[in-house]
Design a protein around this motif. Structure first.
Motif, short mmCIF file in Angstrom:
data_model
loop_
_atom_site.label_atom_id
_atom_site.label_comp_id
_atom_site.label_asym_id
_atom_site.label_seq_id
_atom_site.Cartn_x
_atom_site.Cartn_y
_atom_site.Cartn_z
N SER A 2 -1.76 3.94 3.34
CA SER A 2 -1.86 2.89 4.33
C SER A 2 -3.31 2.58 4.64
O SER A 2 -4.18 3.45 4.58
N ASP A 28 -5.42 -5.67 6.56
CA ASP A 28 -4.43 -5.20 5.59
C ASP A 28 -4.75 -5.77 4.21
O ASP A 28 -4.64 -6.97 3.99
N ARG A 59 2.95 -1.59 5.55
CA ARG A 59 3.06 -1.96 6.96
C ARG A 59 4.39 -2.63 7.29
O ARG A 59 4.99 -2.38 8.33
#
Length: 221
Positions: A2, A28, A59
Motif C-alpha cells: 500500500s 495513490d 485502497r
C-alpha cells in the motif's frame, strides 16, 4: 504494498490508554491487480471472457465489477490462438491492463469425457427396467461416430455383475435399461449405473452412480 503510511503512537504517561493509529494519506500511485489466467477451450464451447476474472486494489479493495474487456478476438467456431485484454481503473485513476491467451482446440477422442449418470428413478423389488438421467444433452459435443451406453451392475458382494445395457437417448440424456430376464431385483440389492463411450475400437467408462432397490423410498449414494 500500500502507498499509505501508517504512524502508530503509544500514548505516554497512561499505560491503560489504547493505541492510536494515524494514517497520513499519500498520493495513490499503485495500480489495481487483475487476476486472469490463460484458457483452453474446444471447438463449439461457450466462452464468457469475464468468468473467473477478478481484480483488487490496495485502497479500493475488490474492483472486479469495474473490469472492462477492451479486446477480444476469440472465435470458438474454429481452432486457433486468440487473446483477450482486460482493463480496470481505481478511484485515483490508476489503470491496470492484462492480456491472456485463449487456445481453441479440436475436440477429439483424446480429450473427450464420458460423462455422468445424474439421477436414477426409484427401483422397486421385481422391477424390470432401470430408468434415469445423464448429463448428455444437445450441448454435449459428442464426437462423431460415438455411441454412449448406460450399463447397470449389481454389486451386492463387491463384484460388478452386469444386469442390463441400453444406449442413452442423446439429446435428452435419458436412459431406460431393460433388466436381463434371468435377473430378479430384490429389496436391498446394490445397483450401480455408469456410462460407456465407444468410438470404433476405442472405449471409455465414466464414474458409477450407486443406488439400492428399495420398497419404501429412494436411497442413493
Amino acid at each position: 504494498m500500500s502507498s499509505d503510511r501508517v504512524l502508530d503512537i503509544n500514548l505516554l504517561g497512561n499505560p491503560e490508554a489504547a493505541q492510536t493509529t494515524l494514517a497520513t494519506g499519500l498520493p495513490d500511485s499503485v495500480k489495481p491487480v487483475i487476476d486472469a489466467q490463460d484458457v483452453t477451450l474446444y471447438v463449439g464451447d461457450e466462452y464468457d471472457p469475464k468468468q473467473g476474472v477478478t481484480a483488487t486494489d490496495d485502497r479500493d479493495g475488490d474492483v472486479t465489477n469495474l473490469i472492462q474487456v477492451t479486446a477480444n478476438d476469440v472465435d470458438t467456431s474454429q481452432v486457433g490462438t486468440y487473446h483477450v485484454t482486460y482493463s480496470v481503473k481505481d478511484t485515483a485513476g490508476n489503470i491496470a491492463t492484462k492480456t491472456i491467451t485463449v487456445a481453441v482446440a479440436e475436440r477429439d477422442w483424446a480429450n473427450y469425457k464420458v460423462g455422468n449418470v445424474t439421477d436414477i428413478k426409484l427401483i422397486m423389488p421385481g422391477a424390470t427396467t432401470i430408468e434415469g438421467q445423464t448429463d448428455y444433452d444437445f450441448n454435449s459435443q459428442i464426437p462423431e461416430g460415438t455411441k454412449i451406453y448406460a450399463e447397470a451392475v449389481r454389486t451386492n458382494d463387491g463384484f460388478n455383475r452386469s444386469i442390463g445395457l441400453a444406449e442413452i437417448k442423446y439429446g435428452t440424456g435419458t436412459f431406460s435399461i431393460t433388466v436381463y430376464k434371468n435377473v430378479k431385483l430384490a429389496e436391498g440389492d446394490k445397483i450401480g449405473v455408469y456410462l460407456s463411450a465407444i468410438n470404433g475400437v476405442e472405449a471409455k467408462s465414466g464414474p458409477t452412480f450407486m443406488t439400492v432397490v428399495s420398497a419404501n423410498g429412494p436411497v442413493s449414494e
